[in-house]
Design an enzyme around this catalytic site. Sequence first.
Site, PDB file in Angstrom:
ATOM      1  N   CYS A   2       5.580  45.098  -5.541  1.00 35.99           N
ATOM      2  CA  CYS A   2       4.622  45.608  -6.527  1.00 35.99           C
ATOM      3  C   CYS A   2       4.932  44.999  -7.902  1.00 35.99           C
ATOM      4  O   CYS A   2       6.077  44.851  -8.304  1.00 35.99           O
ATOM      5  CB  CYS A   2       4.619  47.120  -6.670  1.00 35.99           C
ATOM      6  SG  CYS A   2       4.200  47.987  -5.171  1.00 35.99           S
ATOM      7  N   ARG A  31       4.337  39.320  -6.365  1.00 33.75           N
ATOM      8  CA  ARG A  31       5.172  40.462  -5.987  1.00 33.75           C
ATOM      9  C   ARG A  31       4.502  41.363  -4.958  1.00 33.75           C
ATOM     10  O   ARG A  31       5.150  42.246  -4.380  1.00 33.75           O
ATOM     11  CB  ARG A  31       5.508  41.289  -7.225  1.00 33.75           C
ATOM     12  CG  ARG A  31       6.283  40.539  -8.276  1.00 33.75           C
ATOM     13  CD  ARG A  31       6.554  41.420  -9.467  1.00 33.75           C
ATOM     14  NE  ARG A  31       7.476  42.475  -9.139  1.00 33.75           N
ATOM     15  CZ  ARG A  31       8.792  42.406  -9.252  1.00 33.75           C
ATOM     16  NH1 ARG A  31       9.341  41.309  -9.700  1.00 33.75           N
ATOM     17  NH2 ARG A  31       9.556  43.416  -8.928  1.00 33.75           N
ATOM     18  N   TRP A  81       2.298  46.098  -3.082  1.00 34.15           N
ATOM     19  CA  TRP A  81       2.760  45.769  -1.735  1.00 34.15           C
ATOM     20  C   TRP A  81       2.932  47.116  -1.052  1.00 34.15           C
ATOM     21  O   TRP A  81       3.798  47.916  -1.433  1.00 34.15           O
ATOM     22  CB  TRP A  81       4.080  45.002  -1.771  1.00 34.15           C
ATOM     23  CG  TRP A  81       4.483  44.481  -0.417  1.00 34.15           C
ATOM     24  CD1 TRP A  81       4.104  43.306   0.151  1.00 34.15           C
ATOM     25  CD2 TRP A  81       5.339  45.136   0.533  1.00 34.15           C
ATOM     26  NE1 TRP A  81       4.661  43.180   1.402  1.00 34.15           N
ATOM     27  CE2 TRP A  81       5.429  44.291   1.659  1.00 34.15           C
ATOM     28  CE3 TRP A  81       6.027  46.337   0.545  1.00 34.15           C
ATOM     29  CZ2 TRP A  81       6.180  44.611   2.784  1.00 34.15           C
ATOM     30  CZ3 TRP A  81       6.779  46.664   1.659  1.00 34.15           C
ATOM     31  CH2 TRP A  81       6.858  45.805   2.768  1.00 34.15           C
ATOM     32  N   ASN A 105       6.290  51.270  -8.801  1.00 36.09           N
ATOM     33  CA  ASN A 105       6.912  50.283  -7.924  1.00 36.09           C
ATOM     34  C   ASN A 105       8.143  50.935  -7.335  1.00 36.09           C
ATOM     35  O   ASN A 105       8.987  51.431  -8.080  1.00 36.09           O
ATOM     36  CB  ASN A 105       7.302  49.038  -8.739  1.00 36.09           C
ATOM     37  CG  ASN A 105       8.148  48.064  -7.931  1.00 36.09           C
ATOM     38  OD1 ASN A 105       8.091  48.051  -6.704  1.00 36.09           O
ATOM     39  ND2 ASN A 105       8.946  47.270  -8.623  1.00 36.09           N
ATOM     40  N   GLY A 106       8.259  50.953  -6.012  1.00 32.36           N
ATOM     41  CA  GLY A 106       9.431  51.558  -5.372  1.00 32.36           C
ATOM     42  C   GLY A 106       9.003  52.540  -4.306  1.00 32.36           C
ATOM     43  O   GLY A 106       7.872  52.504  -3.815  1.00 32.36           O
ATOM     44  N   GLU A 488      16.877  27.496   7.693  1.00 33.22           N
ATOM     45  CA  GLU A 488      15.961  27.572   6.544  1.00 33.22           C
ATOM     46  C   GLU A 488      14.633  26.885   6.880  1.00 33.22           C
ATOM     47  O   GLU A 488      13.559  27.385   6.519  1.00 33.22           O
ATOM     48  CB  GLU A 488      16.632  26.938   5.313  1.00 33.22           C
ATOM     49  CG  GLU A 488      15.751  26.768   4.097  1.00 33.22           C
ATOM     50  CD  GLU A 488      15.202  28.068   3.507  1.00 33.22           C
ATOM     51  OE1 GLU A 488      15.549  29.152   3.988  1.00 33.22           O
ATOM     52  OE2 GLU A 488      14.383  27.987   2.578  1.00 33.22           O
ATOM     53  N   LYS A 492      11.012  28.832   6.722  1.00 35.94           N
ATOM     54  CA  LYS A 492       9.872  28.374   5.910  1.00 35.94           C
ATOM     55  C   LYS A 492       8.612  28.309   6.769  1.00 35.94           C
ATOM     56  O   LYS A 492       7.542  28.716   6.348  1.00 35.94           O
ATOM     57  CB  LYS A 492      10.147  26.979   5.306  1.00 35.94           C
ATOM     58  CG  LYS A 492      11.143  26.923   4.179  1.00 35.94           C
ATOM     59  CD  LYS A 492      10.687  27.502   2.864  1.00 35.94           C
ATOM     60  CE  LYS A 492      10.972  28.967   2.756  1.00 35.94           C
ATOM     61  NZ  LYS A 492      12.216  29.416   2.260  1.00 35.94           N
ATOM     62  N   GLU A 495       7.311  31.855   7.723  1.00 37.13           N
ATOM     63  CA  GLU A 495       6.714  32.540   6.577  1.00 37.13           C
ATOM     64  C   GLU A 495       5.336  31.995   6.245  1.00 37.13           C
ATOM     65  O   GLU A 495       4.433  32.745   5.912  1.00 37.13           O
ATOM     66  CB  GLU A 495       7.576  32.301   5.326  1.00 37.13           C
ATOM     67  CG  GLU A 495       8.802  33.120   5.213  1.00 37.13           C
ATOM     68  CD  GLU A 495       9.467  32.877   3.870  1.00 37.13           C
ATOM     69  OE1 GLU A 495       9.492  33.791   3.064  1.00 37.13           O
ATOM     70  OE2 GLU A 495       9.974  31.752   3.643  1.00 37.13           O
ATOM     71  N   HIS A 511      23.612  26.159  25.817  1.00 39.90           N
ATOM     72  CA  HIS A 511      23.969  27.540  26.172  1.00 39.90           C
ATOM     73  C   HIS A 511      22.729  28.416  26.284  1.00 39.90           C
ATOM     74  O   HIS A 511      22.849  29.632  26.333  1.00 39.90           O
ATOM     75  CB  HIS A 511      24.948  28.110  25.142  1.00 39.90           C
ATOM     76  CG  HIS A 511      26.226  27.333  25.075  1.00 39.90           C
ATOM     77  ND1 HIS A 511      27.239  27.497  25.991  1.00 39.90           N
ATOM     78  CD2 HIS A 511      26.634  26.354  24.230  1.00 39.90           C
ATOM     79  CE1 HIS A 511      28.230  26.667  25.705  1.00 39.90           C
ATOM     80  NE2 HIS A 511      27.879  25.950  24.640  1.00 39.90           N
ATOM     81  N   LYS A 614       7.435  38.730  -3.001  1.00 37.50           N
ATOM     82  CA  LYS A 614       8.501  37.865  -3.504  1.00 37.50           C
ATOM     83  C   LYS A 614       9.844  38.587  -3.572  1.00 37.50           C
ATOM     84  O   LYS A 614      10.859  38.077  -3.122  1.00 37.50           O
ATOM     85  CB  LYS A 614       8.103  37.338  -4.883  1.00 37.50           C
ATOM     86  CG  LYS A 614       9.115  36.407  -5.516  1.00 37.50           C
ATOM     87  CD  LYS A 614       9.090  35.064  -4.845  1.00 37.50           C
ATOM     88  CE  LYS A 614      10.089  34.102  -5.438  1.00 37.50           C
ATOM     89  NZ  LYS A 614      10.388  33.014  -4.491  1.00 37.50           N
TER      90      LYS A 614
HETATM   91  O1  M6R Z   1      15.368  37.359  -4.554  1.00 35.18           O
HETATM   92  P1  M6R Z   1      16.310  37.114  -3.423  1.00 35.18           P
HETATM   93  O2  M6R Z   1      16.925  35.767  -3.447  1.00 35.18           O
HETATM   94  O3  M6R Z   1      17.363  38.193  -3.311  1.00 35.18           O
HETATM   95  O4  M6R Z   1      15.437  37.215  -2.106  1.00 35.18           O
HETATM   96  C1  M6R Z   1      16.035  37.130  -0.849  1.00 35.18           C
HETATM   97  C2  M6R Z   1      15.000  36.941   0.243  1.00 35.18           C
HETATM   98  O5  M6R Z   1      14.112  38.028   0.244  1.00 35.18           O
HETATM   99  C3  M6R Z   1      14.194  35.653   0.053  1.00 35.18           C
HETATM  100  O6  M6R Z   1      15.029  34.533   0.030  1.00 35.18           O
HETATM  101  C4  M6R Z   1      13.171  35.511   1.196  1.00 35.18           C
HETATM  102  O7  M6R Z   1      13.814  35.295   2.402  1.00 35.18           O
HETATM  103  C5  M6R Z   1      12.173  34.386   0.886  1.00 35.18           C
HETATM  104  N1  M6R Z   1      10.856  34.831   1.220  1.00 35.18           N
HETATM  105  C6  M6R Z   1      12.440  33.163   1.635  1.00 35.18           C
HETATM  106  O8  M6R Z   1      11.501  32.169   1.416  1.00 35.18           O
END
Ligand code: M6R
Length: 619
Positions: A2, A31, A81, A105-106, A488, A492, A495, A511, A614
């Site tokens: 949020c 956010r 969110w 927010n929260g 990673e 990506k 996501e 394995h 985010k």
């Molecule tokens: O703000 P942060 O680095 O603590 O966030 C951690 C993860 O939520 C963040 O890296 C998330 O995995 C991203 N969406 C990856 O692209």
Amino acid sequence: MCGIVGYVGTQQASTRPLEVVLEGLRRLEYRGYDSAGVALVAPDGGGLSTAKKAGKLANLVGELQAHPLPVASAAIGHTRWATHGAPNDVNAHPHVAGPIALIHNGIVENFAVLKAELLADGVQFRSETDTEVAAHLLARAYAETGDLSAAMCGVARRLEGTFTLLAVHADLPDVVVGARHDSPLVVGLGEGENFLGSDVAAFIAHTRDALELGQDQVVTLSPDGVEVTDFFGVPAQGRRYRVDWDAAAAEKGGFASFMDKEIHDQPQAVGDTLLGRTDLAGNLVLDDLRIDESVLRSIDKIVVIACGTAAYAGHVAKYAIEHWCRIPVEVELAHEFRYRDPVVGPRTLVVAISQSGETMDTLMAVRHAREQGAKVLAICNTHGSTIPRESDAVLYTHAGPEIAVASTKAFLSQITAAYLLGLYLAQLRGNKFPDEIAETFDQLRAMPERIQTVLDRADAVRKAARELADVPSVLFLGRHVGFPVALEGALKLKELAYIHAEGFAAGELKHGPIALIDEGQPVFVVVPSPRGRDSLHSKVISNIQEIRARGARTLVIAEDGDDAVEAYADDVFYVPQCPTLLSPLLATVPLQVFACELATARGLDVDQPRNLAKSVTVE
Ligand code: M6R
């Protein structure tokens, strides 16, 4: 999650409050983008007006064009969110209770108890949200006290969970009141006007002067003043600072998406993170570190805590720090850490990695580690955020604002900061000779140029991504530091493109995962340098042969001059040579470009992927 914006300014009714809040919401939309809403207060008895709409901010803007709100002098705005209640118009914020409009927010964890109490009092609820209880409590407390700030203090004391709240009152056209507990809120200081935002991006177009609020504080904003108290009304002080980037840094700058721009920002992000880290004699200096050198000399274990991409940066850190410093390094997902009785103590250095500095899982793990007596060092990209404030020390990355939900430049900057930490510890503890450290640091300084070379060659990756736009699954293999790179790369793609993607340690292939290989299955393989440990290179080459023999389409990332891969690769993406431990800074980049291009080819929004936000500010 949020995004929250608040504005109070002109004593006259004007379009500025709405414009400022919509502009802030546009910048905070990363956010959360399940719904958006605003509440405005007009002077001279004009009262309160609100608008809210499910879906992205554009829907709210359309609604406001169709049904304009009256001009105003104060405003609050929210981009959601969803946690409690579906992402529809009714559950969108603000929530109105009598003369009060409130955004949140929260998560209010005790909302069920509070709701039962309010229902028993005859209060009628409109939404399914936890937030609405706070709006009704605030209306009730204001009716009793006639003081919005005091009423907010009373409400904040009753809520459990995490919250940033902002509220306006129909009869108070020059006041916005906020409260924060474990969720972010920053004040922007203007001339005859003031701002509130979940982060500085909300008001960066108007001012770079900011005031950092502490935990459990209430802030009362008027056009000419900012008053801060604790939840009991006792005056408190915020910390003033100047934001070190401007509005242009938070724009796309001609790129099709923020993600594409941020991928291209990476040479600078890594370079900036390395700036000013040596003294005249060439020794590494980490000025932000507030942990005593004797403590750093005595640590016998490092535990990295982080989530998502930041945790993969931690995996890279493990290889480098263990090699350079001979200190054991564990990497733990922050949300698992505190629930398993981790063995940490005064000789443990806990390294919390977080771009936002607000990830709730990581914050809770930081608190737990400190309670156990460990020292905590944060690697963070966001000044004034909660995690560095609650840590013993901080090493800031200088990636600038990362707006796209998928992390790219923050990842490379986090890895860079971890290298700095490793080299610094090696220097302090005498694990390496000064000339060895200087040599590695010189190699690090050469990395931005090498990253740029990878970017300059990225068209071949884009072409492969477009060819593969319709595949149902992509696998990623890597070994040693190539393993977190593979993880990673897979994250990506998941996501952004919403397709199955998985990263494996190449040694694990036989394995189990090799059973996934079928005719045409695309597999990225991150090949270690043949100039590094000889056996690693040849083992990964064997892996490529094994999957190729079973029909895989092999997309290989190898360093310049590694001709051995060509016979077994359908596509080779060469990256410049560099020391093995630094290679994730290069090998990750084609995978980012691949995910971005493939998702774009599928017609998806790469900056705001579905279901994500985010900063994950709830557990
Ligand atoms: O703000 P942060 O680095 O603590 O966030 C951690 C993860 O939520 C963040 O890296 C998330 O995995 C991203 N969406 C990856 O692209």
